[in-house]
Design a protein around this motif. Structure first.
Motif, PDB file in Angstrom:
ATOM      1  N   TRP A 102       0.846  -1.208   0.000  1.00  0.00           N
ATOM      2  CA  TRP A 102       0.000   0.000   0.000  1.00  0.00           C
ATOM      3  C   TRP A 102       0.877   1.252   0.000  1.00  0.00           C
ATOM      4  N   GLY A 103       1.902   1.236   0.844  1.00  0.00           N
ATOM      5  CA  GLY A 103       2.820   2.380   0.898  1.00  0.00           C
ATOM      6  C   GLY A 103       3.534   2.578  -0.427  1.00  0.00           C
ATOM      7  N   THR A 104       3.943   1.500  -1.070  1.00  0.00           N
ATOM      8  CA  THR A 104       4.623   1.573  -2.357  1.00  0.00           C
ATOM      9  C   THR A 104       3.689   2.172  -3.408  1.00  0.00           C
ATOM     10  N   MET A 105       2.439   1.717  -3.408  1.00  0.00           N
ATOM     11  CA  MET A 105       1.449   2.241  -4.357  1.00  0.00           C
ATOM     12  C   MET A 105       1.216   3.731  -4.096  1.00  0.00           C
ATOM     13  N   GLN A 106       1.153   4.110  -2.873  1.00  0.00           N
ATOM     14  CA  GLN A 106       0.967   5.524  -2.538  1.00  0.00           C
ATOM     15  C   GLN A 106       2.172   6.346  -2.999  1.00  0.00           C
ATOM     16  N   TYR A 107       3.351   5.782  -2.819  1.00  0.00           N
ATOM     17  CA  TYR A 107       4.557   6.483  -3.238  1.00  0.00           C
ATOM     18  C   TYR A 107       4.598   6.635  -4.756  1.00  0.00           C
ATOM     19  N   ILE A 108       4.236   5.543  -5.467  1.00  0.00           N
ATOM     20  CA  ILE A 108       4.227   5.577  -6.928  1.00  0.00           C
ATOM     21  C   ILE A 108       3.181   6.597  -7.412  1.00  0.00           C
ATOM     22  N   ASN A 109       2.013   6.614  -6.819  1.00  0.00           N
ATOM     23  CA  ASN A 109       0.970   7.566  -7.198  1.00  0.00           C
ATOM     24  C   ASN A 109       1.425   9.000  -6.889  1.00  0.00           C
ATOM     25  N   PHE A 110       2.096   9.195  -5.801  1.00  0.00           N
ATOM     26  CA  PHE A 110       2.557  10.520  -5.412  1.00  0.00           C
ATOM     27  C   PHE A 110       3.646  11.016  -6.392  1.00  0.00           C
ATOM     28  N   MET A 111       4.538  10.132  -6.758  1.00  0.00           N
ATOM     29  CA  MET A 111       5.656  10.503  -7.654  1.00  0.00           C
ATOM     30  C   MET A 111       5.144  10.684  -9.087  1.00  0.00           C
ATOM     31  N   GLY A 112       4.063  10.006  -9.445  1.00  0.00           N
ATOM     32  CA  GLY A 112       3.543  10.073 -10.801  1.00  0.00           C
ATOM     33  C   GLY A 112       2.776  11.356 -11.061  1.00  0.00           C
ATOM     34  N   ARG A 113       2.475  12.167 -10.164  1.00  0.00           N
ATOM     35  CA  ARG A 113       1.702  13.397 -10.369  1.00  0.00           C
ATOM     36  C   ARG A 113       2.554  14.487 -10.775  1.00  0.00           C
TER      37      ARG A 113
END
Length: 160
Positions: free
Chosen positions: A149-160
């Motif tokens: 979940w944290g990894t997905m949140q990090y990926i979503n955060f970096m992708g913006r």
């Protein structure tokens, strides 16, 4: 299971029956039922003397202990009289056989109880180990889920 007070009364009746039969000249076979009943009840009273239950309402622990111990002593005295009777009547071999068999039964029962206790302890340990493994597995799954979940949140955060 019969309570110790009833067992004591029943044992007294049985021993009086045995004594009356002896006075009438009855043989060992005629009194065997009363003897079996006596020993059964004596064992109940003896076990109560060793493992007393909670005090009955209105009676002190000391009074209850005194009564139980005195009943056990009276029955032991009666057993000693039976032993003397059997020996004096030429049946000492019967008495010895009874005592030998009693000791064998007690030994087997104690061995079985010990085996059951070991089994229960082993089973309890096994259940504890399974519960611990399940808790560890749940904790590992939670950690993996949180990391994902944290990894997905990090990926979503970096992708913006």
């Amino acid at each position: 299971m019969i309570d110790p007070l009833t067992a004591f009364a029943t044992a007294q009746v049985a021993i009086k029956g045995v004594q009356a039969a002896i006075k009438m000249g009855k043989d060992l076979h005629a009194i065997s039922g009363d003897l079996a009943k006596f020993f059964e009840c004596k064992d109940v009273v003896a076990k109560a003397a060793v493992n007393p239950k909670k005090s009955t309402f209105g009676r002190s622990d000391t009074a209850q202990a005194f009564e139980t111990v005195m009943h056990a002593k009276q029955l032991q005295d009666a057993e000693n009289e039976l032993k003397e009777y059997l020996i004096m009547s030429g049946n000492s071999d019967v008495w010895q056989a009874i005592m030998l068999e009693r000791n064998n039964i007690v030994s087997r029962r104690k061995a079985e109880e010990k085996q059951q206790e070991l089994f229960r302890a082993k089973r309890k340990q096994e259940i504890g180990e399974v519960v611990n493994m399940l808790l560890i597995a749940a904790l590992v799954a939670l950690v993996i889920t949180l990391v994902a979940w944290g990894t997905m949140q990090y990926i979503n955060f970096m992708g913006r």
